[in-house]
Write a protein that holds these residues in place. Structure first.
Motif, PDB file in Angstrom:
ATOM      1  N   THR A 151      44.433  41.060  39.462  1.00  0.00           N
ATOM      2  CA  THR A 151      45.338  40.547  38.336  1.00  0.00           C
ATOM      3  C   THR A 151      45.247  39.110  38.100  1.00  0.00           C
ATOM      4  O   THR A 151      46.059  38.582  37.286  1.00  0.00           O
ATOM      5  N   LYS A 152      44.257  38.462  38.563  1.00  0.00           N
ATOM      6  CA  LYS A 152      44.081  36.979  38.459  1.00  0.00           C
ATOM      7  C   LYS A 152      44.066  36.699  36.966  1.00  0.00           C
ATOM      8  O   LYS A 152      43.267  37.066  36.513  1.00  0.00           O
ATOM      9  N   LYS A 153      44.943  35.573  36.732  1.00  0.00           N
ATOM     10  CA  LYS A 153      44.677  34.937  35.464  1.00  0.00           C
ATOM     11  C   LYS A 153      44.727  33.556  35.484  1.00  0.00           C
ATOM     12  O   LYS A 153      45.693  32.882  35.863  1.00  0.00           O
ATOM     13  N   VAL A 154      43.735  32.797  35.136  1.00  0.00           N
ATOM     14  CA  VAL A 154      43.486  31.401  35.229  1.00  0.00           C
ATOM     15  C   VAL A 154      42.979  30.945  33.782  1.00  0.00           C
ATOM     16  O   VAL A 154      41.950  31.760  33.468  1.00  0.00           O
ATOM     17  N   VAL A 155      43.391  29.889  33.097  1.00  0.00           N
ATOM     18  CA  VAL A 155      42.920  29.599  31.913  1.00  0.00           C
ATOM     19  C   VAL A 155      42.761  28.264  31.920  1.00  0.00           C
ATOM     20  O   VAL A 155      43.485  27.435  32.479  1.00  0.00           O
TER      21      VAL A 155
ATOM     22  N   ASP B  56      30.804  34.291  35.796  1.00  0.00           N
ATOM     23  CA  ASP B  56      32.211  33.779  35.237  1.00  0.00           C
ATOM     24  C   ASP B  56      32.221  34.431  33.757  1.00  0.00           C
ATOM     25  O   ASP B  56      33.246  34.907  33.501  1.00  0.00           O
TER      26      ASP B  56
ATOM     27  N   GLU C 165      35.446  44.951  31.787  1.00  0.00           N
ATOM     28  CA  GLU C 165      35.262  44.720  33.252  1.00  0.00           C
ATOM     29  C   GLU C 165      33.818  45.324  33.606  1.00  0.00           C
ATOM     30  O   GLU C 165      33.531  46.220  32.879  1.00  0.00           O
TER      31      GLU C 165
ATOM     32  N   ASP D  32      39.813  31.102  45.629  1.00  0.00           N
ATOM     33  CA  ASP D  32      40.976  32.100  45.771  1.00  0.00           C
ATOM     34  C   ASP D  32      41.442  32.439  47.409  1.00  0.00           C
ATOM     35  O   ASP D  32      42.356  31.948  47.654  1.00  0.00           O
TER      36      ASP D  32
ATOM     37  N   ASN E 228      32.933  38.218  33.814  1.00  0.00           N
ATOM     38  CA  ASN E 228      34.212  38.651  34.815  1.00  0.00           C
ATOM     39  C   ASN E 228      33.603  39.553  35.809  1.00  0.00           C
ATOM     40  O   ASN E 228      34.315  40.589  36.373  1.00  0.00           O
TER      41      ASN E 228
ATOM     42  N   THR F 174      36.675  31.060  36.397  1.00  0.00           N
ATOM     43  CA  THR F 174      37.977  31.622  36.583  1.00  0.00           C
ATOM     44  C   THR F 174      38.158  33.112  37.219  1.00  0.00           C
ATOM     45  O   THR F 174      39.239  33.490  37.573  1.00  0.00           O
ATOM     46  N   VAL F 175      36.814  33.631  37.455  1.00  0.00           N
ATOM     47  CA  VAL F 175      37.002  34.848  37.907  1.00  0.00           C
ATOM     48  C   VAL F 175      37.545  34.781  39.577  1.00  0.00           C
ATOM     49  O   VAL F 175      37.429  33.788  40.017  1.00  0.00           O
TER      50      VAL F 175
END
Length: 517
Positions: free
Chosen positions: A502-506, A352, A255, A420, A355, A393-394
């Motif tokens: 805590t976002k998680k996207v793949v 992106d 980070e 988001d 992070n 995805t950030v």
């Protein structure tokens, strides 16, 4: 004197010789040009006493054109590692006092070793460029050296940050390494970048042009967009690199650094409640908005003089590093064009990759019309920005301040591109197009048949604006998450970023996408 002491003294003598590079006369000439030496630059860049040099005793292996009679320890580049604000970085600095900093096979091997170490350790790499190009005496060996460096630039892209400082000439094949890195800082008056020099240009095209006019810092920071910063001198170039590092992480698995913050997160900015002019065609300064909402008003702008209709750069919210993308109504009314789209797209992709959350401030009336833009493939360039936001995805927080019309609304991090948190000010106008243009399409026949066509269009425009040119229609469908009071913008962005930590996207598994280049 013992044999061991003699060998120690020999080592000390060789180290002293290596530190002189091309010799005292060559160093004096470098200073007369207003330039620092490679080692002086490294000393300014890194924390005091942190530099550890490697490959000090390397010499070239060329026997062409009598080269074997002249060689220098280090062979024209100083390589090693150290720290910036205590954080590990790898660095190479070309030494113009040795063969004009020209690249040899062994110089390339030294640079490649440093880049390999940086990748292995997951630390940034900084290149300080000051070179006359490939060492002609070495022919294909020098060219292959460049290619080895470029291959490493490519593999390191998106894995570790790469920064290029241009502190002298950078011509021919040499320009591609900086072009492949994340940020390029040029130095006014002493640096230039071009593929072919003024003499070749004159021969081929007949143009008379100086080195500075062809590829100086002002040209690349304002016209071509090749440079991200144009520094006043060598010292400022190195200060910018240090500042830049404070916002970015060591690698793509970490980070960005968190800074202490003494700026209250709930600080209200009453000035924002009346910053939007009553007239939709009157501009205001987006820098005032950015300065009002970020920590302590601090904003490190990237490519300030290029495509001024869009603003990009780094700031912090409650100590957290973010990338800001904002339309600028004061320049070309904030429209998107080819250059602005390209500029923003590359910045979004950098953030992106490393992070860094994205905060997008929207006031965009559309894309710049005209044959100039269409012939310049504005469709493809606009698609780059669309692709970059959609791929990212950030955490993405978008605030629409005023206009957000048509395709440009979509491109600027809308909800459907996986925004988001999408907020709007009460002054936001989110629609397919502005009221005047819309009614000319919708009510053309009705207006033509009326006694007073202008009165009909004016009445219908007012109806259209009431229905569509506000944030509540978009909010009705959930495309806007909330309509917020402008003075609360800082607080709402910080709360959104806290929630998204805590976002998680793949993204779908693939080798890579095919971005519209």
């Amino acid at each position: 004197m013992s044999n061991q002491l003699e060998k120690v003294q020999e080592l000390i003598a060789l180290r002293n010789e290596a530190r002189l590079g091309g010799g005292e006369k060559a160093i004096q000439k470098q200073h007369e040009r207003g330039k620092y030496t490679a080692r002086e630059r490294i000393a300014q860049l890194l924390d005091e006493g942190s530099f550890e040099e490697i490959d000090m005793f390397v010499r070239h292996r060329c026997y062409n054109f009598g080269q074997e009679k002249k060689s220098f320890l280090g062979d024209g580049v100083v390589t090693g590692y150290g720290t910036i604000e205590g954080r590990l970085v790898y660095v190479f600095a070309q030494d113009f006092t040795v063969f004009g900093g020209s690249l040899s096979e062994t110089m390339a091997q030294k640079i490649c070793k440093i880049m390999d170490m940086a990748m292995k350790m997951g630390a940034p790499v900084i290149g300080l460029n000051d070179s006359g190009g490939a060492r002609i005496q070495e022919g294909i060996n020098a060219l292959s050296g460049y290619a080895e460096i470029f291959q490493r630039n490519i593999l390191a892209s998106g894995v570790i940050p790469q920064i290029s400082g241009i502190l002298g000439p950078c011509a021919g094949g040499a320009v591609y390494s900086p072009a492949l890195t994340d940020f390029t800082i040029m130095t006014k008056g002493i640096s230039y970048m071009f593929l072919t020099g003024p003499k070749v240009v004159k021969t081929v095209t007949g143009e008379d042009v100086t080195q500075d006019q062809l590829g100086g810092a002002e040209v690349h920071s304002a016209k071509s967009g090749v440079a991200h910063f144009a520094a006043a001198d060598g010292e400022e170039t190195l200060k910018i690199i240090r500042k830049l590092f404070s916002y970015i992480p060591q690698n793509n698995l970490e980070e960005p650094p968190l800074a202490p913050c003494n700026d209250p997160i709930d600080r209200l900015e009453d000035s924002l409640n009346d910053i939007i002019p009553d007239s939709a065609t009157r501009p205001y300064d987006m820098y005032e908005v950015i300065g009002a909402i970020v920590d302590n008003g601090e904003f490190l702008e990237i490519q300030r003089d290029y495509a001024k209709n869009i603003i990009i750069g780094f700031a912090r919210f409650n100590g957290q590093s973010v990338g800001i993308v904002a339309n600028q109504p004061k320049f070309l009314a904030g429209v998107l064009d080819s250059n602005a789209s390209r500029k923003a797209a590359r910045f979004v992709r950098f953030c992106d990759a490393f992070n860094i959350p994205l905060v997008t401030l929207v006031d965009v009336p559309g894309f710049l019309p005209g044959t100039g833009q269409e012939y310049n493939a504005v469709i493809l360039h606009g698609a780059k920005l669309l692709y970059a936001y959609g791929e990212a995805t950030v955490p993405k927080v978008t605030v629409t301040l005023r206009k957000s019309y048509g395709g440009s609304h979509i491109v600027m991090s809308c909800k459907q591109l996986r925004g988001d948190m999408n907020y709007a000010w009460p002054t936001a106008e989110i629609a397919v197009m502005g009221g005047a243009g819309a009614v000319e399409v919708l009510y053309a026949k009705e207006a033509k048949a009326a006694e007073d066509p202008a009165a009909v269009l004016k009445e219908k425009e007012a109806e259209y604006n009431k229905l569509f040119c506000n944030p509540y229609n978009a909010a009705r469908y959930g495309y806007i998450d909330d309509v917020i009071e402008p003075r609360n913008t800082r607080f709402r962005i910080i709360r959104a970023l806290q929630q998204l930590a805590t976002k998680k996207v793949v993204n779908p598994a693939k080798k890579h996408g095919n971005i519209p280049l």
